[in-house]
Enzyme design. Structure first.
Site, PDB file in Angstrom:
ATOM      1  N   ARG C 161      43.516  30.309 -41.852  1.00 41.47           N
ATOM      2  CA  ARG C 161      44.515  31.378 -41.749  1.00 41.47           C
ATOM      3  C   ARG C 161      43.826  32.699 -42.065  1.00 41.47           C
ATOM      4  O   ARG C 161      42.880  32.757 -42.857  1.00 41.47           O
ATOM      5  CB  ARG C 161      45.659  31.110 -42.768  1.00 41.47           C
ATOM      6  CG  ARG C 161      46.543  29.924 -42.381  1.00 41.47           C
ATOM      7  CD  ARG C 161      47.827  29.844 -43.223  1.00 41.47           C
ATOM      8  NE  ARG C 161      48.552  28.598 -42.916  1.00 41.47           N
ATOM      9  CZ  ARG C 161      49.292  28.408 -41.815  1.00 41.47           C
ATOM     10  NH1 ARG C 161      49.409  29.397 -40.911  1.00 41.47           N
ATOM     11  NH2 ARG C 161      49.918  27.275 -41.588  1.00 41.47           N
ATOM     12  N   GLY C 186      49.202  31.237 -33.378  1.00 39.97           N
ATOM     13  CA  GLY C 186      50.627  31.604 -33.405  1.00 39.97           C
ATOM     14  C   GLY C 186      50.837  33.120 -33.282  1.00 39.97           C
ATOM     15  O   GLY C 186      49.929  33.840 -32.840  1.00 39.97           O
ATOM     16  N   GLY C 188      50.992  35.572 -35.515  1.00 39.42           N
ATOM     17  CA  GLY C 188      50.005  36.402 -36.228  1.00 39.42           C
ATOM     18  C   GLY C 188      48.695  36.452 -35.466  1.00 39.42           C
ATOM     19  O   GLY C 188      48.096  37.523 -35.256  1.00 39.42           O
ATOM     20  N   THR C 215      52.557  27.349 -31.488  1.00 37.41           N
ATOM     21  CA  THR C 215      53.478  27.352 -32.630  1.00 37.41           C
ATOM     22  C   THR C 215      54.352  26.119 -32.543  1.00 37.41           C
ATOM     23  O   THR C 215      55.116  25.983 -31.583  1.00 37.41           O
ATOM     24  CB  THR C 215      54.397  28.597 -32.638  1.00 37.41           C
ATOM     25  OG1 THR C 215      55.586  28.241 -33.344  1.00 37.41           O
ATOM     26  CG2 THR C 215      54.812  29.017 -31.230  1.00 37.41           C
ATOM     27  N   ASP C 217      56.697  25.510 -34.315  1.00 38.75           N
ATOM     28  CA  ASP C 217      58.093  25.890 -34.599  1.00 38.75           C
ATOM     29  C   ASP C 217      58.823  26.344 -33.339  1.00 38.75           C
ATOM     30  O   ASP C 217      60.045  26.544 -33.362  1.00 38.75           O
ATOM     31  CB  ASP C 217      58.116  27.077 -35.606  1.00 38.75           C
ATOM     32  CG  ASP C 217      57.547  26.661 -36.966  1.00 38.75           C
ATOM     33  OD1 ASP C 217      57.153  25.477 -37.103  1.00 38.75           O
ATOM     34  OD2 ASP C 217      57.493  27.499 -37.873  1.00 38.75           O
ATOM     35  N   GLU C 316      62.047  24.192 -43.065  1.00 34.69           N
ATOM     36  CA  GLU C 316      61.368  24.685 -44.271  1.00 34.69           C
ATOM     37  C   GLU C 316      61.795  26.114 -44.627  1.00 34.69           C
ATOM     38  O   GLU C 316      61.814  26.503 -45.790  1.00 34.69           O
ATOM     39  CB  GLU C 316      59.841  24.630 -44.070  1.00 34.69           C
ATOM     40  CG  GLU C 316      59.347  25.495 -42.882  1.00 34.69           C
ATOM     41  CD  GLU C 316      57.852  25.330 -42.611  1.00 34.69           C
ATOM     42  OE1 GLU C 316      57.475  25.287 -41.433  1.00 34.69           O
ATOM     43  OE2 GLU C 316      57.087  25.230 -43.592  1.00 34.69           O
ATOM     44  N   ARG C 376      52.352  17.175 -37.653  1.00 34.98           N
ATOM     45  CA  ARG C 376      51.407  18.167 -37.094  1.00 34.98           C
ATOM     46  C   ARG C 376      50.120  17.511 -36.604  1.00 34.98           C
ATOM     47  O   ARG C 376      49.476  18.009 -35.670  1.00 34.98           O
ATOM     48  CB  ARG C 376      51.011  19.173 -38.190  1.00 34.98           C
ATOM     49  CG  ARG C 376      52.147  20.019 -38.681  1.00 34.98           C
ATOM     50  CD  ARG C 376      51.751  21.090 -39.691  1.00 34.98           C
ATOM     51  NE  ARG C 376      50.346  21.080 -40.110  1.00 34.98           N
ATOM     52  CZ  ARG C 376      49.807  22.114 -40.749  1.00 34.98           C
ATOM     53  NH1 ARG C 376      50.526  23.202 -40.994  1.00 34.98           N
ATOM     54  NH2 ARG C 376      48.541  22.069 -41.152  1.00 34.98           N
TER      55      ARG C 376
END
Lengths: 476, 476, 476, 476
Positions: C161, C186, C188, C215, C217, C316, C376
């Site tokens: 990250r 993603g 970012g 992503t 999500d 989450e 994941r």
């Protein structure tokens, strides 16, 4: 040489039979009947349908020429004579304690076994564990009702922990006219089964009490392996593989997978051996320490330097003393009497994170996985399904043959009737001095965490002591 | 019955050791060395790392008080003394015959076992079965090369049928200076291994020949269960469930699932027992007939009337005489010497279709599934992985300890060294007179296909005869 | 609304093209070459191999007769002319942020696409995310090296990250002579890609920057669905099924499954809709409250009375304000700038346990499952594999055709080139006022948690406001 | 181009609506009522619950500035007004043709949709396909009865081929007072649905006929993808992986996997693209030949020399003319009117075996897998479950809103109502001139089997001709 029940050891070849109680012990005039299996079409061509009362299963089969015969248990299976007429049987089944793959198969096969083999169709399901006897409605269980339940995980009869009130339960058994009680549960539950048996005997009731050992941890003594264990080890691979992928994809990734195993590390050990991507396996039986020479931190740092990632499998009961010490944990117990374990996985994750971030100033990526419920709640796989079928049928044959206060299970892969006390007094734990644990250490190349001269010695002493306690009977 | 010399039978308790040959038998001055495992950190705390030369595993463990001790086999595992220095070992591994889940795990664990436990790193992979010895390049096998192969099905070393030329193979072993030969294969392959051993002994070569029995059919005698069997039974459930769904969704649906099992119906039987949705299981051992009273056609019609659908599981070797009779099939053999089987599944599907369409004028929906390759080609599941690990390590310990001409396998779940002849002379088949087949019949309620008085009797005679042949040793 | 020059809107039918930058914008004399695909045997029979520069994909396809044409994006695919000779291409691939099924397939197909379609074989793997540019060795990626990586989860190139230092990265790109940069990450990460593009343009470098949105999500705007989403929803079923079995087997069982979804609840919503055994789904977009009328506690109590068990799926990022409020959580961010989320799953489990145990004096059995890493880390399923292949090939075609500063993705299932800003300015969230959320509420019959008149209204206002921000262009 | 009355084409922008019939067309005075969804708590906060009668979905979304608007279909979803009171609805569901994952989810969601959204609880299940109308008992379908059926494959209502007698069916509909007919089936079944609609209209009955396209082959025109297709492609990977392992483990192994696909090769193509271990994919649309230059035999020999193994995926309908030619197969049809296909898999296996054994004198190992039933019979995966839910709900909304003679399905991922004729007149086939087939050829590097100049041209002509037939309406 055919020794009848009294077993008069002519010359002492060390033959010992750990026998199980029979209803005739306190009901001498209990009538017996020919086993209905005689008429069953399926068993028509079976040469020796019925197990002789002399057949026993040897416990020690790694012997030497002339060595003592050692302990034997009664061979499971149908007997010539049964002590219940089919129409008088009123059976009940109860499931207690945590979930484990295969419970529904055992329930199904008890119902189908009683029905198909013995023409019994008065079978009650006690709901929600022991407390179900005195606080819940019962269910009528027929082959039709249970036909497909083996395809779903969990227990069709619901379960709970604790709630064992011997008097109330035996009262209830008496009031409902139940005469066969099948009790599926772990160590705590089997102790309850023994108390029920003793109370039944005290009251002189014609009630057969049959225990079926259920423990996903495989911590029940004497039997080779508990049902559901293979299914659990298989499902655990998903969590270990996920942890391995996660830590391989990041810098200094440390994956921690917590597996079941309150007092014994069998699932953690066998899942690690089956997977080959695990760097370290921590089990209750093998004490470990974090700091300093030969500690876990040092090993983690080495392994990260070597591979930049690492996977640790830890049994829920591992390092409890260590955890308690560092957090002064209170001694709370869950309703089944098991020490409420501090989540050693979360604790270890935190310890490693703090150590490397604050002490070693190293960037570290922790990945913690707790797949417990995803392992306990699945249906049993094919080989466990067959195992559960044999287990259930053995329990049914045993009860019909008038045995009581017994548990069933494979001894050296031959199903036998085992006195309940044999499986409850001692917890089956991983022997660090056995070659299986050596294989584990060889496969992970993890440290033995036994530094200082005494360490190795006191492990051996500890286990030898434990062995002596267990072997109060055998005549070596 | 060959009582190894070391045993002075004071009074005859029937103890028999089926011993395995040792290199010192024809190389009396072969030097031995301390087992390197002594220094291994992993084995440091193992109380009894080394198996005593006296330790044996009992074959008959369902006994009676005072009954004869019967046959025993040498306990597998590491010995105090080894007969090869690590740097002089030049091992080779060969895989022959059909695929089976777990072969790659066995290959991996032989390489890692030799390397980690005995410091051996001169290991050759013979490619493509026996013919690889004399017609193919070899591969260098190191722990790194085999690290992940257990995650893939099939055999990393390729395989083939036949191609066994003892002289050429032993020449090649001699030319390459190979002194440990690990042979993974079925009954035919193990016979080849025995011939190699005999030729090696004739030439007085210091070569340890170690056989690892591979048969997805589970038709190898003496050992409890062959590796990959559990994985295969599990995967077979997919095909049976698919057949059940297909036939439940149509009018008069008859599903036929053909499973492996040339001479023995273990996979068909255990897969059926594990599934509970099978109406009929046909295996080589249990003759069946189609037409007339008590025949399969009659049973199908009854079951279709009752449930409107039906699932039949049939082993590839079932009804072969029936098939041959109706099609005058020629007796062709495949390269492994197995009778080339007529696809009994396609044949049965056609027979049933013709009967109901033309004879009974009934609409019928046939669904035939042959999942053979989809079962053989998957990687082994967790419990088979651990089983293969123990099998491979036993083979390595045996060879290093100087044993030769032996196969390895669990006897009553304890790994042992078994004379090759013991596992090749007799094929392990389902005993119709055992309770497991009775359980099968009870679970499907299928007819026994044994009509006419004689039928039942001659099955029993046939099996008793077979049993007598097998029990030329045991002195009961 | 930025209309590309080539389009003369005769009469304003509202047609808008959201165009992507082209290298010729700041390198007007950049030479172009015929696309090598012309010679490719595979594309020989493709009628229209090359996408015309006029082809665009419509964003609004639910229209009315005569309604404005609205926003369009350039159709992805190979162009007649390419702006890189094959031998001059030096490409690099970097993967940033959390794991997601399919990353390895995208890596594989970029390498194979560049190699097979454009004859490019100078491809570098940047290791461990953005920081890999300036602090790590690169890897040479060839079709052979990546051949099997799509069969394993995680990222072959490792990830991390943060670590985005635009100047350092562009310096590194320049120093290594890289001219095509494929960035998988993603929201970012895509913002980082945009900065790299702007810096490249500022320095006038011939470098094509191609973003591939990753992503799990599914919170990236404009594109239909992010790769790996289907695989994740499928794998989530295991956790939900396990929770359902666990709580069905105990008294008052409440199962809580925490699924990914920091700011948007797509995985939680779609996994719930697909499963049918979920009683309540809590997502970041839909505020909820625990206490009092219409609260979660009241709903749990009702549902337990009705079914004695209940399953709650929670994203989450759900209830974060609620959690923070009750625990005064500090606003810590993880290295990717995502608000470090308090484990809402553990928090909610604790809240429910306390409420029912202490306030309602009811026995309650909590079962909490967090399957995040097990979802994941798996490889992508078949349909995601094909999706990743199209995504990777679109990115390669785009870069070769000289486009830069673009992301790729399906718009109404047609792959298109989308300006990076379009996907980074707005997070794709579940619209409570859409019918999909209504379907969710209908399937669980959970309360809407919107009590008091204003509640409903301000949700609508909030979303309309959000819509207005997004729709600064569309001229409906 | 049939423009529904409401649309006045001011200036011809090429807008065409392919409208679906409405009951008011022949029942002008049919009363309408407010949609009960208004009161539904779940839909309370949905901003635009009801789809406007103006909303349509564009079919061509890859356009150019100013290009014609082309064909549109009515947007699916609930309307303000419904044409059935809840209590007067008597619905029935029928499933016809082969199995496909997801049928049970569609049945479940129609029942739950009618019940939860529209308060309808008079729903009949027609058993065993069309013939069930006039020859079988019906079943009452309630949410409780269908609650768990989506967890099992197959069809809960059984199915059959053919049996379509329009008059008898409409008589039965009339006799039973059925006014909503939901028909789940393939191309043949939808043609039947159209005939039922026409007969209902002819008799002026207030009966809404709603078709739900079911085809695992994905050969239905207009809709993006048929339900169950993704699940099937995923399950096909097991068979392809098994074939790959089998052939990798033997000398000259050629694996053949036959997948569904009578007239179109979508499953074979997409399963191949998703797998990456396939060497050649043969589909009905792409003619191939065996002998001579550029033929399959030549390609097999090359590939075996290169890799020593090869995997071929072949659709059941591939090479039929070739097969027929070489075996003069008779043109038999199955009850659904589909040309009874010769098992091209067995045929090709035999051809290759003969060629290499007899002609090329090469040893070759054939492995043939037909996983058809194991793919058709599994339950749908998570994304297909959600897809089936939307499909079922669209069908229910359409019928309640008074539409009839329509099928439902996603057009560019937006659910729409499509005239039945649009989906029955043309079979959706793989376009060899599309880039997806080019991607397939690039991924396998197989020959195009198009030798000789004309070959390529006539493929293009053939497809352009086909396109012209399909586009009799669209005004480009």
């Amino acid at each position: 040489a055919q020794c009848s029940d009294g077993f008069k050891p002519e010359e002492d070849d060390g033959f010992v039979l750990e026998d199980v109680p029979h209803l005739t012990k306190f009901l001498p005039d209990l009538p017996s009947y020919p086993n209905p299996l005689k008429e069953s079409q399926a068993y028509a061509i079976v040469k020796r349908t019925f197990v002789s009362s002399e057949d026993v299963v040897a416990q020690n089969i790694v012997v030497q020429k002339g060595s003592k015969r050692g302990v034997h248990f009664r061979r499971a299976g149908p007997r010539e004579r049964v002590y219940f007429r089919s129409d008088e049987v009123k059976a009940c089944i109860v499931t207690c304690g945590g979930l484990c793959p295969g419970i529904n198969t055992v329930i199904r096969e008890i119902v189908c076994g009683l029905n198909n083999m013995y023409g019994v169709n008065n079978i009650l399901g006690i709901q929600g564990g022991y407390r179900g006897f005195y606080s819940k409605n019962t269910m009528n269980l027929t082959p039709k009702v249970v036909n497909d339940i083996h395809k779903r995980g969990g227990t069709f009869l619901q379960t709970s922990r604790g709630g064992h009130d011997t008097a109330k339960i035996v009262d209830n058994i008496q009031d409902r006219g139940i005469n066969q009680v099948y009790i599926i549960g772990g160590g705590g539950t089997q102790k309850g089964a023994e108390k029920i048996y003793e109370e039944v005997e005290r009251r002189g009731l014609q009630v057969a009490v049959s225990g079926i050992p259920k423990t996903i941890d495989n911590d029940i003594a004497v039997i080779d392996k508990s049902f559901g264990f293979d299914t659990a080890v298989e499902e655990a691979q998903r969590a270990i593989n996920a942890a391995h992928v996660e830590v391989e994809s990041v810098e200094n990734g440390v994956g921690i997978v917590k597996l079941m195993g309150r007092y014994s590390g069998f699932i953690a050990m066998i899942a690690t051996l089956a997977n080959r991507d695990v760097d370290c396996c921590l089990i209750p039986e093998s004490p470990f320490f974090l700091e300093g020479k030969g500690g876990l931190f040092e090993f983690i740092e080495e392994r990260l330097k070597e591979n930049r990632h690492m996977v640790i499998v830890i049994a829920e009961g591992a390092g409890q003393d260590y955890v308690a010490q560092s957090m002064r944990a209170s001694e709370t117990k869950d309703a089944s009497g098991n020490r409420l374990l501090l989540d050693v996985g979360l604790w270890l994750t935190q310890q490693i994170k703090d150590h490397f971030t604050n002490v070693r100033k190293m960037m570290i990526n922790m990945k913690y996985i707790d797949p417990t419920y995803m392992i306990r709640a699945i249906p049993s796989n094919a080989s466990d399904n067959v195992y559960c079928t044999l287990l259930a049928q053995s329990a049914v044959h045993g009860a019909m043959a008038g045995y009581s206060g017994f548990t069933v299970g494979p001894v050296n892969s031959r199903h036998a009737y085992i006195p309940i006390s044999q499986v409850t007094e001692v917890t089956n734990t991983v022997k660090l001095t056995d070659r299986m644990w050596a294989r584990l250490l060889a496969s992970t190349n993890q440290p033995s965490f036994l530094t200082g001269e005494g360490a190795l010695q006191n492990v051996i002493d500890m286990e030898t002591q434990e062995k002596i306690d267990n072997m109060k009977i055998s005549s070596i």
